[in-house]
Design a protein around this motif. Structure first.
Motif, PDB file in Angstrom:
ATOM      1  N   ARG A  92       0.818  -1.224   0.000  1.00 58.95           N
ATOM      2  CA  ARG A  92       0.000   0.000   0.000  1.00 58.95           C
ATOM      3  C   ARG A  92       0.847   1.266   0.000  1.00 58.95           C
ATOM      4  NH1 ARG A  92      -4.294  -1.489   4.683  1.00 58.95           N
ATOM      5  NH2 ARG A  92      -4.803  -3.563   3.929  1.00 58.95           N
ATOM      6  N   GLY A  93       2.161   1.108  -0.076  1.00 58.55           N
ATOM      7  CA  GLY A  93       3.067   2.251  -0.013  1.00 58.55           C
ATOM      8  C   GLY A  93       3.105   3.066  -1.291  1.00 58.55           C
ATOM      9  N   LEU A  94       3.726   4.219  -1.187  1.00 53.13           N
ATOM     10  CA  LEU A  94       3.912   5.112  -2.324  1.00 53.13           C
ATOM     11  C   LEU A  94       5.222   4.762  -3.012  1.00 53.13           C
ATOM     12  CD1 LEU A  94       2.941   8.478  -0.618  1.00 53.13           C
ATOM     13  CD2 LEU A  94       1.530   7.074  -2.132  1.00 53.13           C
ATOM     14  N   THR A  95       5.207   4.706  -4.348  1.00 52.94           N
ATOM     15  CA  THR A  95       6.419   4.399  -5.087  1.00 52.94           C
ATOM     16  C   THR A  95       7.059   5.680  -5.610  1.00 52.94           C
ATOM     17  OG1 THR A  95       5.193   4.038  -7.139  1.00 52.94           O
ATOM     18  CG2 THR A  95       5.614   2.101  -5.760  1.00 52.94           C
ATOM     19  N   PRO A 107       3.579   2.991   4.087  1.00 50.53           N
ATOM     20  CA  PRO A 107       2.498   3.926   4.381  1.00 50.53           C
ATOM     21  C   PRO A 107       2.397   4.302   5.863  1.00 50.53           C
ATOM     22  CG  PRO A 107       1.594   1.749   4.024  1.00 50.53           C
ATOM     23  CD  PRO A 107       3.065   1.673   3.707  1.00 50.53           C
ATOM     24  N   LEU A 108       3.124   3.593   6.718  1.00 55.25           N
ATOM     25  CA  LEU A 108       3.030   3.873   8.153  1.00 55.25           C
ATOM     26  C   LEU A 108       4.076   4.883   8.611  1.00 55.25           C
ATOM     27  CD1 LEU A 108       2.232   0.295   9.467  1.00 55.25           C
ATOM     28  CD2 LEU A 108       0.663   2.173   8.985  1.00 55.25           C
ATOM     29  N   LEU A 109       5.343   4.497   8.585  1.00 52.68           N
ATOM     30  CA  LEU A 109       6.392   5.375   9.105  1.00 52.68           C
ATOM     31  C   LEU A 109       7.225   6.016   8.000  1.00 52.68           C
ATOM     32  CD1 LEU A 109       7.510   3.207  12.152  1.00 52.68           C
ATOM     33  CD2 LEU A 109       5.909   5.126  12.111  1.00 52.68           C
ATOM     34  N   LYS A 110       6.902   5.717   6.747  1.00 54.35           N
ATOM     35  CA  LYS A 110       7.501   6.345   5.556  1.00 54.35           C
ATOM     36  C   LYS A 110       8.929   5.937   5.228  1.00 54.35           C
ATOM     37  CE  LYS A 110       3.660   8.626   5.232  1.00 54.35           C
ATOM     38  NZ  LYS A 110       2.587   7.693   5.358  1.00 54.35           N
TER      39      LYS A 110
END
Length: 142
Positions: A92-95, A107-110
Motif C-alpha cells: 500500500r506504499g507510495l512508489t 504507508p506507516l512510518l515512511k
C-alpha cells in the motif's frame, strides 16, 4: 510445450513488442513470483498491476509479497512486511525513485525500501526480501 516466459531481474525490462518496456504493461500471461521453497507461483494477471500501485500476495509459507509495476514497465516483488512495525502494508506504499532506483515508502512510518535490493534507504540496518518475478507467455528476455 511450455509457454515462453519473461523473467524480470531487478533493473532489466524484457525485450519484444509486448514487453513492459514497449507497452508500459506486463506481457499477457500470469505474473509469477519465485519462492525458494515452492518454485514459481502464479500471483495475478498483468491487468492487476498498475504503475505506482502495489498488489499483495499470500505465499505458501504464510508470508506475503508486494508486487509493483514501475513507470518504466519493470515488475518488482519484495516482502510485504514492514520491518519497523511488523504490519503487512508495503503493497500500500507510495512508489518513487531516488538516484534512479525505484523504491516504495511504507504507508506507516515512511521508510523507503529499494525495490531492486530490498534495502531500507533510511536505515541501513533494515531490509525486506526480494523475489524474482516473471510473466508467463511473454516475449523472451533479452
Amino acid at each position: 510445450m511450455t509457454a515462453p516466459t519473461t523473467e524480470h531481474h531487478a533493473a532489466a525490462p524484457a525485450d519484444g513488442p509486448h514487453s513492459p518496456a514497449a507497452t508500459g504493461r506486463p506481457a499477457s500471461g500470469p505474473v509469477e513470483i519465485h519462492c525458494p521453497a515452492a518454485g514459481w507461483l502464479p500471483v495475478c494477471g498483468p491487468e492487476a498491476l498498475l504503475p505506482g500501485r502495489g498488489v499483495a500476495a499470500l505465499l505458501p509459507d504464510g508470508t506475503q509479497a508486494a508486487l509493483f509495476l514501475d513507470r518504466g514497465g519493470r515488475i518488482h516483488a519484495i516482502g510485504n512486511r514492514d520491518p519497523f512495525t511488523g504490519a503487512q502494508v508495503l503493497s500500500r506504499g507510495l512508489t518513487g525513485s531516488a538516484d534512479g532506483r525505484p523504491f516504495v515508502a511504507s504507508p506507516l512510518l515512511k521508510q523507503r525500501f529499494d525495490l531492486l535490493t530490498g534495502d531500507c534507504l533510511d536505515d541501513p540496518s533494515a531490509s525486506v526480501p526480494v523475489y524474482r518475478v516473471r510473466v508467463r507467455g511473454g516475449a523472451s528476455a533479452g
